[in-house]
Design a protein around this motif. Structure first.
Motif, short mmCIF file in Angstrom:
data_model
loop_
_atom_site.label_atom_id
_atom_site.label_comp_id
_atom_site.label_asym_id
_atom_site.label_seq_id
_atom_site.Cartn_x
_atom_site.Cartn_y
_atom_site.Cartn_z
N ILE A 13 18.53 35.86 38.32
CA ILE A 13 17.89 35.13 38.51
C ILE A 13 16.08 34.65 37.97
CG2 ILE A 13 16.48 33.70 40.61
CD1 ILE A 13 19.56 34.12 41.84
N TYR A 14 15.14 36.06 38.16
CA TYR A 14 13.88 36.03 37.81
C TYR A 14 14.14 35.96 36.56
CZ TYR A 14 12.12 38.46 41.53
OH TYR A 14 11.58 38.54 43.14
N THR A 15 15.00 35.87 35.13
CA THR A 15 14.98 35.63 33.92
C THR A 15 14.31 34.04 33.90
OG1 THR A 15 16.18 37.91 33.44
CG2 THR A 15 16.26 36.08 31.64
N LEU A 16 15.96 33.63 34.75
CA LEU A 16 15.65 31.72 34.49
C LEU A 16 14.71 32.01 35.12
CD1 LEU A 16 19.46 31.53 35.73
CD2 LEU A 16 18.64 31.45 33.11
N TYR A 17 14.04 32.21 35.96
CA TYR A 17 12.55 31.53 36.51
C TYR A 17 11.73 32.00 35.26
CZ TYR A 17 8.81 31.53 39.32
OH TYR A 17 7.58 31.33 39.98
N TYR A 18 11.73 32.69 34.88
CA TYR A 18 10.28 32.90 34.02
C TYR A 18 10.12 32.37 32.36
CZ TYR A 18 8.18 35.98 37.11
OH TYR A 18 7.63 37.03 37.94
N VAL A 19 11.38 32.13 31.89
CA VAL A 19 11.81 31.40 30.58
C VAL A 19 11.90 30.09 31.40
CG1 VAL A 19 13.68 30.28 30.04
CG2 VAL A 19 13.91 33.02 29.57
N ALA A 20 11.88 29.09 32.33
CA ALA A 20 11.86 27.83 32.62
C ALA A 20 9.84 27.85 33.11
CB ALA A 20 12.17 27.66 34.53
N LEU A 21 9.47 29.09 33.64
CA LEU A 21 7.98 28.67 33.15
C LEU A 21 7.24 28.29 32.45
CD1 LEU A 21 7.11 31.30 36.26
CD2 LEU A 21 6.63 29.04 36.37
N ILE A 22 7.79 29.26 31.65
CA ILE A 22 7.30 29.65 29.81
C ILE A 22 7.95 28.52 29.42
CG2 ILE A 22 7.75 30.81 27.07
CD1 ILE A 22 7.86 32.73 28.87
N ILE A 23 8.75 27.67 29.11
CA ILE A 23 9.15 26.33 28.89
C ILE A 23 8.24 25.00 29.54
CG2 ILE A 23 10.65 25.18 28.91
CD1 ILE A 23 13.13 26.41 28.53
#
Length: 94
Positions: A13-23
């Motif tokens: 979940i944390y990985t998806l959250y930070y990837v979404a923020l970067i995108i």
């Protein structure tokens, strides 16, 4: 659910959250328009030099009991504290 499964879900979940923020950040900014418009921070100071008090004492020829030595070593500081030349608040171990 075991602790390992919980930790893996949390990591995912944390990985998806930070990837979404970067995108989201990449999509929001236009990186191609940096050539014509630069954001540059500048500081302008209108400060006039002031004559110090030490220069006035030296220029007037008055002698003072205060000397400007530029600092003391730690050993000299403890020596001054023993002579009570320096005011200190807490006890100092020698």
């Amino acid at each position: 659910m075991t602790w390992i499964k919980f930790a893996l879900w949390l990591l995912g979940i944390y990985t998806l959250y930070y990837v979404a923020l970067i995108i989201w950040d990449i999509l929001r900014t236009n990186r191609g328009d940096t050539g014509s418009e630069k954001h540059e921070l500048t500081f302008v100071e209108d400060i006039q030099p002031v004559k110090s008090f030490a220069d006035e004492i030296i220029a007037s020829g008055k002698e003072s009991s205060v000397t400007f030595s530029g600092g003391v070593s730690l050993k000299q500081l403890f020596h001054l504290a023993r002579e009570e030349s320096v005011e200190y608040i807490k006890s100092v171990s020698y």
